[in-house]
Scaffold this active site. Structure first.
Site, mmCIF file in Angstrom:
data_model
loop_
_atom_site.group_PDB
_atom_site.id
_atom_site.type_symbol
_atom_site.label_atom_id
_atom_site.label_comp_id
_atom_site.label_asym_id
_atom_site.label_seq_id
_atom_site.Cartn_x
_atom_site.Cartn_y
_atom_site.Cartn_z
ATOM 1 N N HIS A 143 9.766 35.762 58.744
ATOM 2 C CA HIS A 143 10.920 34.877 58.528
ATOM 3 C C HIS A 143 10.776 34.183 57.185
ATOM 4 O O HIS A 143 9.655 33.900 56.743
ATOM 5 C CB HIS A 143 11.112 33.869 59.673
ATOM 6 C CG HIS A 143 9.992 32.873 59.866
ATOM 7 N ND1 HIS A 143 9.922 31.692 59.171
ATOM 8 C CD2 HIS A 143 8.910 32.886 60.685
ATOM 9 C CE1 HIS A 143 8.853 31.017 59.572
ATOM 10 N NE2 HIS A 143 8.213 31.718 60.481
ATOM 11 N N ASP A 161 12.657 31.335 56.371
ATOM 12 C CA ASP A 161 12.900 29.883 56.444
ATOM 13 C C ASP A 161 11.580 29.171 56.700
ATOM 14 O O ASP A 161 10.612 29.776 57.163
ATOM 15 C CB ASP A 161 13.923 29.541 57.529
ATOM 16 C CG ASP A 161 13.402 29.787 58.929
ATOM 17 O OD1 ASP A 161 12.924 30.908 59.197
ATOM 18 O OD2 ASP A 161 13.443 28.861 59.762
ATOM 19 N N GLU A 177 13.952 30.843 62.058
ATOM 20 C CA GLU A 177 12.903 30.821 63.090
ATOM 21 C C GLU A 177 12.469 29.397 63.403
ATOM 22 O O GLU A 177 12.298 29.027 64.556
ATOM 23 C CB GLU A 177 11.699 31.652 62.622
ATOM 24 C CG GLU A 177 10.725 32.002 63.734
ATOM 25 C CD GLU A 177 9.727 30.908 64.074
ATOM 26 O OE1 GLU A 177 9.218 30.902 65.193
ATOM 27 O OE2 GLU A 177 9.454 30.042 63.214
ATOM 28 N N GLU A 178 12.283 28.593 62.368
ATOM 29 C CA GLU A 178 11.727 27.250 62.579
ATOM 30 C C GLU A 178 12.708 26.311 63.279
ATOM 31 O O GLU A 178 12.312 25.288 63.817
ATOM 32 C CB GLU A 178 11.292 26.633 61.240
ATOM 33 C CG GLU A 178 10.270 27.454 60.463
ATOM 34 C CD GLU A 178 8.906 27.522 61.121
ATOM 35 O OE1 GLU A 178 8.743 27.017 62.249
ATOM 36 O OE2 GLU A 178 7.999 28.102 60.507
HETATM 37 ZN ZN LIG Z 1 6.427 30.965 61.450
#
Ligand SMILES: [Zn+2]
Length: 444
Positions: free
Chosen positions: A86, A88, A151-152
Site C-alpha cells: 500500500h 498510503d 490501508e491505514e
Molecule cells: Zn502497512
C-alpha cells in the site's frame, strides 16, 4: 543476483526518498487528496518501468485509488503471483517527537528514517528492486500487482474491490508485503493474525445518583458492580478467563523471547508479564481481553455520590482456530452471569473480525522458504501477529486455493505508525533477493 541487488540499492534509496516525500495520508481532512494521487501515479509509473502492462488507477468504494497491473509470462501453464503493498501512510503524529523531518528520507545509524519508510513504501521499493534485479527476461510466473491507497484508514476500499473484481486479482500465491521479520536478519513469515470482538457493557442499579453518606452501604453501586464484573475476566496470573473460551492453546511457531517483549512493550520497573503461557502463547495463540474505556465520573469534579450506572468498552482478541462470533457470544454470556447483586447488565455488540490462518504446506511456501534460506543464510520461521489485516480474510475467502504469504521489511525496530519510523536497507536488500529468487524458483 545478490550483486545485482547490491548495485541497485542506490536507486532503491532514491526511489524511497521520492516516495517518502509524497505526503500520502489517505484522509483529505489532514492532507490534500492530490498527494495520494501523486503516490498512485508514481507507483504506476515505476511498475510500468519494470515490465508491467495495463498499469492503471482503479477507484475503490472509499474513493481511494488502487494501482493494478499485470506482467504475463509466455511459459504455458505458469502459476500467477499477486504482489501486494500500500502507498498510503499513517500521519506523522507528534511532529516534535521526530528526530528527523518525517517527509524527508534521512540516513542515521545505518537506517533510513521517514514516515512510510518501512510501512509500506519500503515494501514497494523491495518489490521494485527484486523486479529490476530479475531484468527483462521472461519469468516462469505470471505477475499481478495491486498497491492500495487506503490501508491505514481501514475504510475497506480494496476489500470491497477484491469482492467485486475476483477475476482480476485471482492468483495461486499472494505476497501480502506489509509485515516483517521478528528481528533484522532473521527471516520470517506471519502465519496467523488474531481476530477481534468488541462489546460495550452497561450496568444499571439505581434510578439516580445517591449521596454516599446517606445511602452508601446497602445501596447497590453500579460502578462497584462493573469493577466486580471486569475483575472476573482475568485470574490472578493475568490469564483471560472467559467462561467457555479455551485459554490453554500453545504457539508452535517461533518463540518471542520474553526479554525482547519486555523491551518492545516498555514495561515499567517491577511490572511482570501476564499469563501462565509463553509470550507467544499469550500473544498469538490464546484469547486476550482488554478494557478500552470506562464511563464513570472523572476524579476531578467527582462528588460523594453512588453511581446509578456505568459502562465499559471491551476488546477481545481472538486467536486463529477460534470463531470470533462464538467468542463474542461467550463474552456476553460471561458478563451477564458475572453480574453481582441483581444489577441490570446489558451488552451491545460492536465490531467483529475473524482471525486468519495461512496454509503453509504448499509449493509457494516451500519455494519462499528456500529463497529466504539462500538470501539470509538461515531458516525462515513462522510468526503470529496480534492485530488483524481484514484484507487477508477477504483474500482467503475469495481465493480459497491461493497460498497467502505475509512478509516484508517492517521488523520491530521500524517503529511503524510511531514517530521516527525507519527501515533497515539491509532488510530491503535481503528481502528483494528472496523475492527475486522466489519468483524465479516457484513452481506449483
Ligand atoms: Zn502497512
Amino acid at each position: 543476483m545478490r550483486d545485482r541487488i547490491e548495485a541497485l540499492m542506490g536507486r532503491a534509496r532514491d526511489d524511497l526518498a521520492e516516495l517518502v516525500a509524497i505526503r500520502s495520508v489517505a484522509d483529505p481532512r489532514q492532507y490534500p487528496a492530490e498527494e495520494c494521487l501523486r503516490a498512485a501515479n508514481w507507483v504506476a509509473d515505476r511498475f510500468a518501468g519494470v515490465g508491467f502492462t495495463g498499469v492503471g488507477l482503479h477507484e475503490t468504494s472509499d474513493g481511494s485509488n488502487a494501482v493494478f497491473g499485470v506482467r504475463p509470462t509466455a511459459v504455458p501453464g505458469a502459476p500467477t503471483v499477486l504482489l501486494y503493498a500500500h502507498y498510503d501512510v499513517q500521519p506523522p503524529l507528534d511532529a516534535a517527537a521526530w528526530r528527523t523531518p518525517p517527509w524527508e528520507l534521512t540516513e542515521s545509524g545505518g537506517r533510513w528514517y521517514g514516515r512510510g519508510a518501512a510501512d509500506c513504501k519500503g515494501n514497494i521499493v523491495m518489490h521494485l528492486t527484486a523486479l529490476r534485479a530479475l531484468g527483462d527476461a521472461d519469468l516462469p510466473v505470471n505477475l499481478k500487482l495491486i498497491v492500495e491507497g487506503s490501508e491505514e484508514q481501514g475504510t475497506g476500499g480494496l476489500e470491497d474491490f477484491v469482492v467485486r473484481n475476483p477475476g482480476l486479482l485471482e492468483a495461486d500465491a499472494i505476497l501480502v508485503c506489509d509485515t516483517g521479520n521478528a528481528a533484522v536478519g532473521a527471516p520470517a513469515t506471519t502465519v496467523t493474525l488474531r481476530g477481534l470482538a468488541n462489546v460495550v457493557v452497561t450496568v444499571e442499579a439505581l434510578r439516580g445518583e445517591l449521596h454516599s453518606g446517606m445511602f452508601g452501604g446497602p445501596a447497590p453501586d453500579a460502578l462497584a458492580a462493573l469493577v466486580h464484573i471486569l475483575a472476573t475476566l482475568r485470574d490472578s496470573d493475568g490469564n483471560t478467563t472467559i467462561a467457555g473460551l479455551d485459554n490453554s492453546q500453545r504457539w508452535t511457531g517461533a518463540p518471542y523471547p520474553p526479554e525482547q517483549f519486555r523491551a518492545d512493550a516498555g514495561l515499567v520497573g517491577g511490572a511482570g508479564l501476564l499469563g501462565d503461557g509463553t509470550v507467544s502463547d499469550m500473544l498469538w495463540a490464546r484469547p486476550a481481553v482488554t478494557v478500552l474505556g470506562i464511563d464513570c465520573p472523572p476524579v476531578v469534579g467527582s462528588a460523594a455520590a453512588i453511581q446509578p450506572h456505568a459502562r465499559a468498552r471491551l476488546n477481545l482478541r481472538v486467536p486463529a482456530g477460534m470463531d470470533a462470533a462464538k467468542a463474542q457470544d461467550a463474552l456476553i454470556a460471561h458478563l451477564q452471569s458475572a453480574a453481582p447483586w441483581g444489577v441490570r447488565v446489558t451488552v451491545e455488540k460492536e465490531s467483529l473480525g475473524q482471525p486468519f490462518e495461512a496454509r503453509t504446506g504448499g509449493p509457494a511456501y516451500r519455494a519462499l522458504g528456500a529463497a529466504m534460506r539462500e538470501a539470509y543464510g538461515r531458516d525462515m520461521v513462522a510468526l503470529g501477529q496480534g492485530g488483524s489485516i481484514p484484507l487477508c480474510n477477504v483474500f482467503a475467502e475469495t481465493y480459497p486455493r491461493a497460498e497467502i504469504i505475509l512478509m516484508g521489511v517492517e521488523e520491530p525496530l521500524a517503529l511503524i505508525h510511531a514517530p521516527n519510523e525507519s527501515v533497515d536497507p539491509g532488510e530491503i536488500a535481503r528481502l528483494a533477493l528472496a523475492e527475486a529468487l522466489f519468483l524465479r524458483g516457484y513452481q506449483p
